[in-house]
Design a protein around this motif. Sequence first.
Motif, PDB file in Angstrom:
ATOM      1  N   ALA A   1      11.016  -1.618  -6.571  1.00 26.93           N
ATOM      2  CA  ALA A   1       9.613  -1.388  -6.226  1.00 26.93           C
ATOM      3  C   ALA A   1       9.140  -2.358  -5.155  1.00 26.93           C
ATOM      4  O   ALA A   1       8.393  -1.986  -4.233  1.00 26.93           O
ATOM      5  CB  ALA A   1       8.750  -1.502  -7.481  1.00 26.93           C
ATOM      6  N   ALA A   2       9.567  -3.623  -5.267  1.00 24.96           N
ATOM      7  CA  ALA A   2       9.183  -4.611  -4.259  1.00 24.96           C
ATOM      8  C   ALA A   2       9.768  -4.265  -2.904  1.00 24.96           C
ATOM      9  O   ALA A   2       9.122  -4.430  -1.854  1.00 24.96           O
ATOM     10  CB  ALA A   2       9.628  -6.000  -4.698  1.00 24.96           C
ATOM     11  N   GLY A   3      11.022  -3.770  -2.917  1.00 23.99           N
ATOM     12  CA  GLY A   3      11.639  -3.383  -1.655  1.00 23.99           C
ATOM     13  C   GLY A   3      10.922  -2.206  -1.013  1.00 23.99           C
ATOM     14  O   GLY A   3      10.691  -2.181   0.202  1.00 23.99           O
ATOM     15  N   VAL A   4      10.546  -1.209  -1.849  1.00 26.57           N
ATOM     16  CA  VAL A   4       9.799  -0.070  -1.309  1.00 26.57           C
ATOM     17  C   VAL A   4       8.444  -0.502  -0.769  1.00 26.57           C
ATOM     18  O   VAL A   4       7.993  -0.077   0.295  1.00 26.57           O
ATOM     19  CB  VAL A   4       9.645   1.010  -2.398  1.00 26.57           C
ATOM     20  N   ALA A   5       7.764  -1.399  -1.513  1.00 23.28           N
ATOM     21  CA  ALA A   5       6.459  -1.883  -1.059  1.00 23.28           C
ATOM     22  C   ALA A   5       6.578  -2.660   0.249  1.00 23.28           C
ATOM     23  O   ALA A   5       5.751  -2.515   1.160  1.00 23.28           O
ATOM     24  CB  ALA A   5       5.816  -2.742  -2.135  1.00 23.28           C
TER      25      ALA A   5
ATOM     26  N   GLY B   1       8.960  -2.338   2.481  1.00 23.01           N
ATOM     27  CA  GLY B   1       9.255  -1.392   3.553  1.00 23.01           C
ATOM     28  C   GLY B   1       8.031  -0.618   3.996  1.00 23.01           C
ATOM     29  O   GLY B   1       7.796  -0.406   5.194  1.00 23.01           O
ATOM     30  N   ALA B   2       7.197  -0.160   3.024  1.00 20.07           N
ATOM     31  CA  ALA B   2       5.983   0.565   3.375  1.00 20.07           C
ATOM     32  C   ALA B   2       5.001  -0.327   4.118  1.00 20.07           C
ATOM     33  O   ALA B   2       4.341   0.101   5.077  1.00 20.07           O
ATOM     34  CB  ALA B   2       5.336   1.129   2.108  1.00 20.07           C
ATOM     35  N   PHE B   3       4.925  -1.596   3.676  1.00 22.35           N
ATOM     36  CA  PHE B   3       4.016  -2.537   4.345  1.00 22.35           C
ATOM     37  C   PHE B   3       4.438  -2.741   5.804  1.00 22.35           C
ATOM     38  O   PHE B   3       3.613  -2.707   6.725  1.00 22.35           O
ATOM     39  CB  PHE B   3       4.009  -3.863   3.586  1.00 22.35           C
ATOM     40  N   GLY B   4       5.721  -2.971   6.020  1.00 18.87           N
ATOM     41  CA  GLY B   4       6.193  -3.172   7.388  1.00 18.87           C
ATOM     42  C   GLY B   4       6.027  -1.926   8.250  1.00 18.87           C
ATOM     43  O   GLY B   4       5.668  -2.012   9.428  1.00 18.87           O
ATOM     44  N   TYR B   5       6.274  -0.778   7.637  1.00 19.32           N
ATOM     45  CA  TYR B   5       6.134   0.471   8.381  1.00 19.32           C
ATOM     46  C   TYR B   5       4.680   0.699   8.797  1.00 19.32           C
ATOM     47  O   TYR B   5       4.390   1.040   9.966  1.00 19.32           O
ATOM     48  CB  TYR B   5       6.635   1.632   7.517  1.00 19.32           C
ATOM     49  N   ASN B   6       3.745   0.509   7.898  1.00 17.10           N
ATOM     50  CA  ASN B   6       2.329   0.722   8.205  1.00 17.10           C
ATOM     51  C   ASN B   6       1.790  -0.314   9.174  1.00 17.10           C
ATOM     52  O   ASN B   6       0.945  -0.014  10.019  1.00 17.10           O
ATOM     53  CB  ASN B   6       1.503   0.722   6.911  1.00 17.10           C
TER      54      ASN B   6
ATOM     55  N   SER C   1      -7.545  -1.275   3.942  1.00 19.38           N
ATOM     56  CA  SER C   1      -7.460  -1.004   2.508  1.00 19.38           C
ATOM     57  C   SER C   1      -6.006  -1.109   2.037  1.00 19.38           C
ATOM     58  O   SER C   1      -5.056  -0.905   2.812  1.00 19.38           O
ATOM     59  CB  SER C   1      -8.014   0.383   2.206  1.00 19.38           C
ATOM     60  N   VAL C   2      -5.839  -1.436   0.768  1.00 18.27           N
ATOM     61  CA  VAL C   2      -4.495  -1.602   0.215  1.00 18.27           C
ATOM     62  C   VAL C   2      -3.722  -0.296   0.257  1.00 18.27           C
ATOM     63  O   VAL C   2      -2.515  -0.263   0.513  1.00 18.27           O
ATOM     64  CB  VAL C   2      -4.591  -2.151  -1.226  1.00 18.27           C
ATOM     65  N   SER C   3      -4.398   0.819   0.026  1.00 16.34           N
ATOM     66  CA  SER C   3      -3.715   2.116   0.050  1.00 16.34           C
ATOM     67  C   SER C   3      -3.166   2.436   1.433  1.00 16.34           C
ATOM     68  O   SER C   3      -2.119   3.084   1.549  1.00 16.34           O
ATOM     69  CB  SER C   3      -4.680   3.206  -0.400  1.00 16.34           C
ATOM     70  N   ASP C   4      -3.853   1.961   2.482  1.00 18.28           N
ATOM     71  CA  ASP C   4      -3.342   2.191   3.829  1.00 18.28           C
ATOM     72  C   ASP C   4      -2.186   1.247   4.152  1.00 18.28           C
ATOM     73  O   ASP C   4      -1.284   1.600   4.908  1.00 18.28           O
ATOM     74  CB  ASP C   4      -4.460   2.006   4.856  1.00 18.28           C
ATOM     75  N   MET C   5      -2.219   0.028   3.619  1.00 18.72           N
ATOM     76  CA  MET C   5      -1.133  -0.914   3.873  1.00 18.72           C
ATOM     77  C   MET C   5       0.182  -0.456   3.251  1.00 18.72           C
ATOM     78  O   MET C   5       1.262  -0.654   3.820  1.00 18.72           O
ATOM     79  CB  MET C   5      -1.504  -2.295   3.336  1.00 18.72           C
ATOM     80  N   PHE C   6       0.101   0.169   2.057  1.00 17.88           N
ATOM     81  CA  PHE C   6       1.300   0.565   1.335  1.00 17.88           C
ATOM     82  C   PHE C   6       1.435   2.092   1.265  1.00 17.88           C
ATOM     83  O   PHE C   6       2.017   2.617   0.314  1.00 17.88           O
ATOM     84  CB  PHE C   6       1.271  -0.015  -0.086  1.00 17.88           C
ATOM     85  N   ARG C   7       0.910   2.775   2.267  1.00 15.15           N
ATOM     86  CA  ARG C   7       1.023   4.235   2.279  1.00 15.15           C
ATOM     87  C   ARG C   7       2.470   4.643   2.480  1.00 15.15           C
ATOM     88  O   ARG C   7       3.165   4.157   3.373  1.00 15.15           O
ATOM     89  CB  ARG C   7       0.161   4.813   3.400  1.00 15.15           C
ATOM     90  N   VAL C   8       2.930   5.541   1.643  1.00 17.18           N
ATOM     91  CA  VAL C   8       4.309   6.011   1.733  1.00 17.18           C
ATOM     92  C   VAL C   8       4.359   7.131   2.759  1.00 17.18           C
ATOM     93  O   VAL C   8       3.615   8.112   2.645  1.00 17.18           O
ATOM     94  CB  VAL C   8       4.822   6.511   0.364  1.00 17.18           C
TER      95      VAL C   8
END
Length: 336
Positions: free
Chosen positions: A5-9, A11-16, A159-166
């Motif tokens: 989960a941390a890795g996915v988060a 990755g999503a953070f870096g991508y966004n 917003s947090v949802s935008d930072m970790f948007r999949v």
Amino acid sequence: VAAAAAGVAAGAFGYNRENYMFDAEMRWERFASSREYANQQAEQYRGDIRNLAALTIKKNTLWAVSATLCMALNVALYCAGRLGLHGPSPPAWIMGLWLTNNAASFGFMAVTTFLALHASFRASAASVHLLTRKTRVPVPTLKQLDQARTFASEFEQQSVSDMFRVPYLSNSGAPKTDEAVYDSNFDGEASAGRRSRRSSSAPPERSKCSSWVRTEFEVDRAGSVVPSELPADAAPEHFRLYAAVQKEFYQHDIYARVGIFLGFTHYFQSLCFYGLGHINIELRAFWVAYACTFVLAVLLALILRFDIVPPQGGRKQLLPKCEFLGPLAILPAAVG
């Protein structure tokens, strides 16, 4: 599981964040390009004003110079005081015709010089006024530049949802094409049962839109020009501004043209009478006097034919072709 989960988060953070930085760069490029196009359009408008003013300035300057030279010729003809210095004086009636037409030509040319110079100077002043006061290059203000740029640290304010948007699983709200049109919410009070449409420049639904995409739409909407109530085929503003200031000198422009026309017609007619009197008295060459007068009379008739436009649209002229009585008046003078 926690590590995944941390890795996915992460990755999503870096991508966004990378998307955020890319969008910020594109946003600045878009702002700079739009300002460049706006500056080029403003330069085109300024060139239009210069060309419109130059049309009046150069035309009236030529009229003023031509009128001044004709006045010098009128004065030169007056220097002798009479026709034929080495012989008997011609009849008083031909002297009167020559002096009257020469004086009329001098007077019309003097009025033309005044009107033409006024129109030229006023058009030049109007052009300078419009170029320095109204039609300016749209240089962006410091506030507009601050709104167009984005700091990298502003990503932390999203917003947090935008930072970790999949990606691919949730919609960012960005339009897929430039022609995208989104349906707005149903408005019963305004549309009375009809669904309105929203243009592509309107932001998408708040629930589907990333925070930085929504901010960009809001900034664009706040900095846009309020739509005008003029029809779509209305003339651009700088043309309407020039038409307004043109009311200060277009009368002088028109009557300067009329004045130089009347000045030259009287000048050529005075030359006809001058040739009849001077050549006959000085040279006793009757056919030479008649030939010179005939050429000048034809030239005078051509000027009348080219400069006087008959009425259009079936309107009747009160005295049609009466302007040609002037050249015809030379015939009885030649006979006399």
